[in-house]
Design a protein around this motif. Structure first.
Motif, PDB file in Angstrom:
ATOM      1  N   ARG A  17       0.832  -1.207   0.000  1.00 41.58           N
ATOM      2  CA  ARG A  17       0.000   0.000   0.000  1.00 41.58           C
ATOM      3  C   ARG A  17       0.863   1.251   0.000  1.00 41.58           C
ATOM      4  NH1 ARG A  17      -4.992  -1.578   4.086  1.00 41.58           N
ATOM      5  NH2 ARG A  17      -5.591  -3.421   2.910  1.00 41.58           N
ATOM      6  N   VAL A  18       1.963   1.195   0.733  1.00 39.52           N
ATOM      7  CA  VAL A  18       2.900   2.318   0.732  1.00 39.52           C
ATOM      8  C   VAL A  18       3.490   2.482  -0.673  1.00 39.52           C
ATOM      9  CG1 VAL A  18       5.105   3.137   1.649  1.00 39.52           C
ATOM     10  CG2 VAL A  18       3.416   2.111   3.188  1.00 39.52           C
ATOM     11  N   ALA A  19       3.823   1.364  -1.314  1.00 40.83           N
ATOM     12  CA  ALA A  19       4.366   1.420  -2.672  1.00 40.83           C
ATOM     13  C   ALA A  19       3.338   1.991  -3.645  1.00 40.83           C
ATOM     14  CB  ALA A  19       4.805   0.029  -3.117  1.00 40.83           C
ATOM     15  N   VAL A  20       2.053   1.653  -3.452  1.00 44.56           N
ATOM     16  CA  VAL A  20       0.991   2.206  -4.307  1.00 44.56           C
ATOM     17  C   VAL A  20       0.918   3.716  -4.119  1.00 44.56           C
ATOM     18  CG1 VAL A  20      -1.504   2.295  -4.668  1.00 44.56           C
ATOM     19  CG2 VAL A  20      -0.376   0.097  -4.445  1.00 44.56           C
ATOM     20  N   ASP A  21       0.985   4.164  -2.866  1.00 49.62           N
ATOM     21  CA  ASP A  21       0.942   5.608  -2.598  1.00 49.62           C
ATOM     22  C   ASP A  21       2.132   6.327  -3.237  1.00 49.62           C
ATOM     23  OD1 ASP A  21      -1.415   5.427  -1.179  1.00 49.62           O
ATOM     24  OD2 ASP A  21      -0.416   5.268   0.782  1.00 49.62           O
ATOM     25  N   GLU A  22       3.314   5.720  -3.132  1.00 52.35           N
ATOM     26  CA  GLU A  22       4.507   6.332  -3.732  1.00 52.35           C
ATOM     27  C   GLU A  22       4.380   6.388  -5.254  1.00 52.35           C
ATOM     28  OE1 GLU A  22       7.733   3.970  -2.295  1.00 52.35           O
ATOM     29  OE2 GLU A  22       7.689   4.869  -0.293  1.00 52.35           O
ATOM     30  N   ALA A  26       4.205   9.773  -7.525  1.00 55.14           N
ATOM     31  CA  ALA A  26       5.133   9.974  -8.641  1.00 55.14           C
ATOM     32  C   ALA A  26       4.364  10.269  -9.934  1.00 55.14           C
ATOM     33  CB  ALA A  26       6.012   8.746  -8.818  1.00 55.14           C
ATOM     34  N   LEU A  27       3.287   9.517 -10.171  1.00 50.92           N
ATOM     35  CA  LEU A  27       2.471   9.762 -11.364  1.00 50.92           C
ATOM     36  C   LEU A  27       1.805  11.131 -11.299  1.00 50.92           C
ATOM     37  CD1 LEU A  27       0.816   6.260 -11.810  1.00 50.92           C
ATOM     38  CD2 LEU A  27       2.487   7.316 -13.325  1.00 50.92           C
ATOM     39  N   MET A  28       1.376  11.538 -10.103  1.00 50.20           N
ATOM     40  CA  MET A  28       0.739  12.838  -9.910  1.00 50.20           C
ATOM     41  C   MET A  28       1.728  13.963 -10.219  1.00 50.20           C
ATOM     42  SD  MET A  28      -2.249  13.898  -8.699  1.00 50.20           S
ATOM     43  CE  MET A  28      -2.976  13.859  -7.088  1.00 50.20           C
ATOM     44  N   GLN A  29       2.953  13.844  -9.681  1.00 45.75           N
ATOM     45  CA  GLN A  29       3.977  14.862  -9.948  1.00 45.75           C
ATOM     46  C   GLN A  29       4.312  14.929 -11.428  1.00 45.75           C
ATOM     47  OE1 GLN A  29       7.276  13.891  -7.447  1.00 45.75           O
ATOM     48  NE2 GLN A  29       6.302  14.676  -5.576  1.00 45.75           N
ATOM     49  N   ARG A  34       3.989  17.858 -16.466  1.00 46.70           N
ATOM     50  CA  ARG A  34       3.704  17.808 -17.901  1.00 46.70           C
ATOM     51  C   ARG A  34       2.639  18.826 -18.304  1.00 46.70           C
ATOM     52  NH1 ARG A  34       2.044  12.093 -19.427  1.00 46.70           N
ATOM     53  NH2 ARG A  34       0.476  12.773 -17.978  1.00 46.70           N
ATOM     54  N   THR A  35       1.574  18.928 -17.501  1.00 46.81           N
ATOM     55  CA  THR A  35       0.462  19.789 -17.885  1.00 46.81           C
ATOM     56  C   THR A  35       0.495  21.153 -17.205  1.00 46.81           C
ATOM     57  OG1 THR A  35      -0.959  18.883 -16.145  1.00 46.81           O
ATOM     58  CG2 THR A  35      -1.041  17.826 -18.306  1.00 46.81           C
ATOM     59  N   LYS A  43      -9.065  12.067 -13.596  1.00 43.65           N
ATOM     60  CA  LYS A  43      -7.654  11.800 -13.869  1.00 43.65           C
ATOM     61  C   LYS A  43      -6.977  11.186 -12.645  1.00 43.65           C
ATOM     62  CE  LYS A  43      -4.186  11.787 -16.589  1.00 43.65           C
ATOM     63  NZ  LYS A  43      -4.172  10.922 -17.764  1.00 43.65           N
ATOM     64  N   GLU A  44      -7.347  11.614 -11.437  1.00 41.47           N
ATOM     65  CA  GLU A  44      -6.792  11.024 -10.222  1.00 41.47           C
ATOM     66  C   GLU A  44      -7.151   9.552 -10.117  1.00 41.47           C
ATOM     67  OE1 GLU A  44      -7.659  12.990  -6.565  1.00 41.47           O
ATOM     68  OE2 GLU A  44      -6.717  14.862  -7.188  1.00 41.47           O
ATOM     69  N   LYS A  45      -8.371   9.217 -10.504  1.00 43.81           N
ATOM     70  CA  LYS A  45      -8.804   7.814 -10.481  1.00 43.81           C
ATOM     71  C   LYS A  45      -7.984   6.993 -11.484  1.00 43.81           C
ATOM     72  CE  LYS A  45     -12.883   4.901 -10.627  1.00 43.81           C
ATOM     73  NZ  LYS A  45     -14.332   4.840 -10.794  1.00 43.81           N
ATOM     74  N   GLU A  46      -7.722   7.562 -12.664  1.00 38.08           N
ATOM     75  CA  GLU A  46      -6.893   6.868 -13.664  1.00 38.08           C
ATOM     76  C   GLU A  46      -5.477   6.660 -13.137  1.00 38.08           C
ATOM     77  OE1 GLU A  46      -6.910   8.933 -17.389  1.00 38.08           O
ATOM     78  OE2 GLU A  46      -9.104   8.908 -17.517  1.00 38.08           O
TER      79      GLU A  46
END
Length: 102
Positions: A17-22, A26-29, A34-35, A43-46
């Protein structure tokens, strides 16, 4: 479009779960860089789905490696049942001892 199903967070351990959050952070940053703007709820759900799929792929790969490591070793055939092409070393003394006349 490639539809990915959402993986339940209950399938992950605390470390995963910690790895999922990380991965999500990373994807959020990456998305923000990019945008230049914050992602909306869709987009957060994706991004969450993508992060969970990434961690699940790693988890499945580790489980597959464990399964291969735990797999039973191949049994060695008895020398008498080997074909001539399968014989790599031949012991003359063992052969003579086996077929000694009594």
């Amino acid at each position: 479009m490639n539809e990915k199903k959402m993986i339940s967070i209950d399938q992950f351990t605390a470390d995963e779960r910690v790895a999922v959050d990380e991965a999500f952070n990373a994807l959020m940053q990456k998305f923000v860089q990019r945008t230049g703007k914050q992602p909306d709820a869709k987009k957060e759900k994706e991004l969450t789905t993508e992060a969970r799929h990434t961690v699940m792929a790693i988890k499945l790969e580790k489980e597959k490696e464990k399964a291969l490591a735990a797999k039973k070793p191949v049994r060695k055939k008895k020398p008498a049942s080997l074909a001539a092409s399968e014989v790599s070393d031949f012991s003359w003394t063992a052969s003579v001892n086996r077929y000694k006349k009594r």
